[in-house]
Design a protein around this motif. Structure first.
Motif, mmCIF file in Angstrom:
data_model
loop_
_atom_site.group_PDB
_atom_site.id
_atom_site.type_symbol
_atom_site.label_atom_id
_atom_site.label_comp_id
_atom_site.label_asym_id
_atom_site.label_seq_id
_atom_site.Cartn_x
_atom_site.Cartn_y
_atom_site.Cartn_z
ATOM 1 N N MET A 281 3.611 -5.495 13.342
ATOM 2 C CA MET A 281 4.200 -4.161 13.266
ATOM 3 C C MET A 281 5.474 -4.180 12.423
ATOM 4 N N ALA A 282 6.285 -5.247 12.567
ATOM 5 C CA ALA A 282 7.509 -5.354 11.780
ATOM 6 C C ALA A 282 7.188 -5.530 10.304
ATOM 7 N N VAL A 283 6.164 -6.321 9.995
ATOM 8 C CA VAL A 283 5.763 -6.527 8.596
ATOM 9 C C VAL A 283 5.364 -5.203 7.954
ATOM 10 N N ALA B 13 0.396 -7.545 -4.348
ATOM 11 C CA ALA B 13 -0.266 -8.069 -3.156
ATOM 12 C C ALA B 13 -1.739 -8.324 -3.450
ATOM 13 N N TYR B 14 -2.271 -9.379 -2.837
ATOM 14 C CA TYR B 14 -3.656 -9.795 -3.025
ATOM 15 C C TYR B 14 -4.352 -9.755 -1.669
ATOM 16 N N VAL B 15 -5.574 -9.230 -1.639
ATOM 17 C CA VAL B 15 -6.273 -9.067 -0.370
ATOM 18 C C VAL B 15 -7.772 -9.177 -0.587
ATOM 19 N N GLN B 16 -8.475 -9.646 0.451
ATOM 20 C CA GLN B 16 -9.933 -9.749 0.369
ATOM 21 C C GLN B 16 -10.619 -8.531 0.981
ATOM 22 N N GLU B 17 -10.058 -7.997 2.062
ATOM 23 C CA GLU B 17 -10.658 -6.834 2.735
ATOM 24 C C GLU B 17 -9.651 -5.690 2.715
ATOM 25 N N PRO B 18 -9.834 -4.702 1.847
ATOM 26 C CA PRO B 18 -8.806 -3.680 1.637
ATOM 27 C C PRO B 18 -8.937 -2.445 2.517
ATOM 28 N N THR B 19 -9.509 -2.577 3.702
ATOM 29 C CA THR B 19 -9.669 -1.408 4.560
ATOM 30 C C THR B 19 -8.321 -0.999 5.158
ATOM 31 N N LYS B 20 -8.257 0.236 5.647
ATOM 32 C CA LYS B 20 -7.034 0.750 6.250
ATOM 33 C C LYS B 20 -6.645 -0.035 7.503
ATOM 34 N N ASP B 21 -7.629 -0.529 8.246
ATOM 35 C CA ASP B 21 -7.329 -1.310 9.447
ATOM 36 C C ASP B 21 -6.627 -2.612 9.086
ATOM 37 N N ILE B 22 -6.990 -3.168 7.937
ATOM 38 C CA ILE B 22 -6.413 -4.446 7.514
ATOM 39 C C ILE B 22 -5.122 -4.228 6.737
ATOM 40 N N VAL B 23 -5.088 -3.202 5.876
ATOM 41 C CA VAL B 23 -3.911 -2.923 5.050
ATOM 42 C C VAL B 23 -3.484 -1.473 5.297
ATOM 43 N N PRO B 24 -2.711 -1.209 6.346
ATOM 44 C CA PRO B 24 -2.314 0.168 6.641
ATOM 45 C C PRO B 24 -1.488 0.809 5.524
#
Length: 480
Positions: free
Chosen positions: A354-356, A376-387
């Motif tokens: 939450m702080a991040v 930023a680099y990400v494998q799964e870009p869904t809202k649940d993973i990357v709000p």
């Protein structure tokens, strides 16, 4: 798919040829208007004047291309290309035969007439992508076409095909022809001097048009999505190479967070002003002013980056400046996060996550104006993973595991417009993906330059930052 032979019922009437012609002309008014306009011009103005007008139009187009190739490529080229392909690649009999061989035509139950799904529109936004709008016949559906997807791709000469439903009885068929990137693209050149670094055009690789692929970083935040082995590392080292001399001279300062333990970034560690990995011990930090506490080193770096942004905002406010200019006194600050999901959803305690997300939202919403950027680099870009996904202003999608992820990264409808990142092969296509821009939501295929270990070592040797008055150690540190 075999069709059942149907006999013509008594009293059934087939569509008259003249009715078909009239209907076709109504759908393609240019086929009637163009010859009529030319004939009228020849009669009324004469051959010389008509030829002069035609030559003038060609000269105007050539002049436009020479003077403003970007706008010509964006506006005129897709229309010219679509017209040419509509009347060559997808002309009547070719289209009919392709669908008939794939079992995608139907017979009228009363007349036995062969009914072919109508090609309503052809778009060619890039040299390798065609988008077809198809009106299907009664009794057909999206499933009908998807069951014959491989056969249809072969019949239409496409390497990759995607079929989506646009609205009732209308399908969008996206075709990708060939691979414009036959060879691995060389890494970005390291500029000779800091004055040659252009933070509004960071070189990353090549586009499918054969042009250099650049992206603005100053005043932007980048989100780069891609599965394992898709080539995200190429989009880590190329920006550093493009900014190399500015990093060396302290005009650009790069901080890095590697939640994967430093496997990807450790080789370039001397380049980073701040550096933290998941393997680092907790650090003592006072984020709220209530006294120091032991927190995760990666979160500590985020706080340090956020606090530096706040100080920069106060400095610019006190000096009455509304526009940021990079310098050694006020360097352009870049934060690179390799695997964002480990910070925003998958790693650590709930309170830490939450702080991040809170600190990242602060940086992404406030950092652009004062010279702070995030990659930023990400494998799964869904809202649940990357709000905080929607706060990134520039997005790049490499090979990815789900068709839904394409729209999540590049915007709604991106896959339908040709961004078939989920169809990129796993072997031999590292660094290939799609990007959009502020000028157009149309996905363009790109390939990032590949940096091997020698290229990274060269970058570190040439661009490690030093104290301005001495050849001292690199200015990198973990926040403490």
């Amino acid at each position: 798919m075999a069709r059942t032979k149907t006999t013509t019922r008594p009293g059934a009437h087939k569509t008259r040829p003249e009715a078909k012609i009239a209907l076709w002309l109504a759908r393609h008014p240019g086929a009637l208007a163009t010859p009529a306009a030319i004939s009228t011009s020849l009669i009324e103005l004469g051959p010389l004047t008509t030829g002069t007008i035609a030559g003038g139009l060609l000269a105007t187009g050539a002049g436009w291309y020479r003077a403003h190739p970007d706008s010509f490529t964006r506006i005129a080229s897709p229309r010219i290309r679509a017209f040419r392909r509509r009347w060559t690649r997808y002309i009547g009999h070719s289209w009919r035969d392709a669908l008939d061989h794939c079992g995608l035509t139907v017979q009228h139950r009363r007349t036995g007439e062969l009914l072919v799904p109508r090609l309503a529109k052809v778009e060619s936004p890039t040299p390798s992508i065609d988008i077809l709008r198809v009106v299907i016949r009664k009794g057909q559906s999206l499933t009908t076409f998807r069951n014959a997807q491989e056969e249809l791709a072969s019949a239409l000469g496409a390497d990759v095909i995607a079929i989506e439903k646009t609205k009732p009885r209308v399908l969008t068929i996206t075709l990708v022809h060939g691979n414009p990137f036959d060879d691995v693209v060389a890494p970005a050149e390291i500029p000779g001097d800091a004055d040659e670094v252009d933070l509004t055009a960071i070189e990353l690789g090549d586009t499918e048009y054969g042009q250099v692929w650049t992206e603005p970083l100053l005043g932007q935040h980048w989100l780069i999505a891609g599965g394992t082995g898709s080539g995200k590392g190429s989009l880590l080292w190329n920006p550093l190479r493009a900014m190399g001399p500015a990093i060396r001279d302290g005009i650009v300062r790069v901080s890095a967070i590697d939640p994967k333990g430093g496997m990807e970034t450790e080789r370039g560690r001397p380049l980073f002003y701040r550096y933290a990995t998941s393997a680092d011990e907790d650090v003592e930090y006072d984020p709220d002013g209530d006294g120091p506490e032991d927190i995760d080193a990666t979160l500590g770096l985020l706080y340090a980056f956020r606090d530096a942004m706040k100080e920069r905002q106060e400095l610019l406010r006190s000096e009455g400046k509304r526009k940021f200019t990079p310098s050694t006194e006020t360097p352009f600050e870049v934060l690179m996060i390799d695997e964002l999901a480990m910070l925003t959803a998958l790693g650590g305690r709930r309170a830490t996550i939450m702080a991040v997300n809170k600190v990242l939202a602060e940086i992404l919403t406030q950092g652009r104006a004062c010279g702070f950027a995030v990659i930023a680099y990400v494998q799964e870009p869904t809202k649940d993973i990357v709000p905080v996904r929607d706060l990134f202003t520039r997005r790049i999608c490499l090979r990815i595991g789900s068709s839904n992820y394409v729209d999540a990264v590049l915007g709604e409808g991106a896959r339908e417009r040709g961004g078939l990142a989920d169809e990129i092969p796993e072997t031999g296509c590292e660094g290939i993906g799609y990007r959009t821009s502020e000028k157009s939501r149309q996905p363009i295929r790109v390939r990032a330059g590949y940096s091997d270990d020698e290229d990274i070592d060269e970058l570190v040797a040439l661009c490690t930052p030093h104290h301005p008055d001495e050849d001292g150690p690199a200015l990198y540190a973990v926040p403490a």
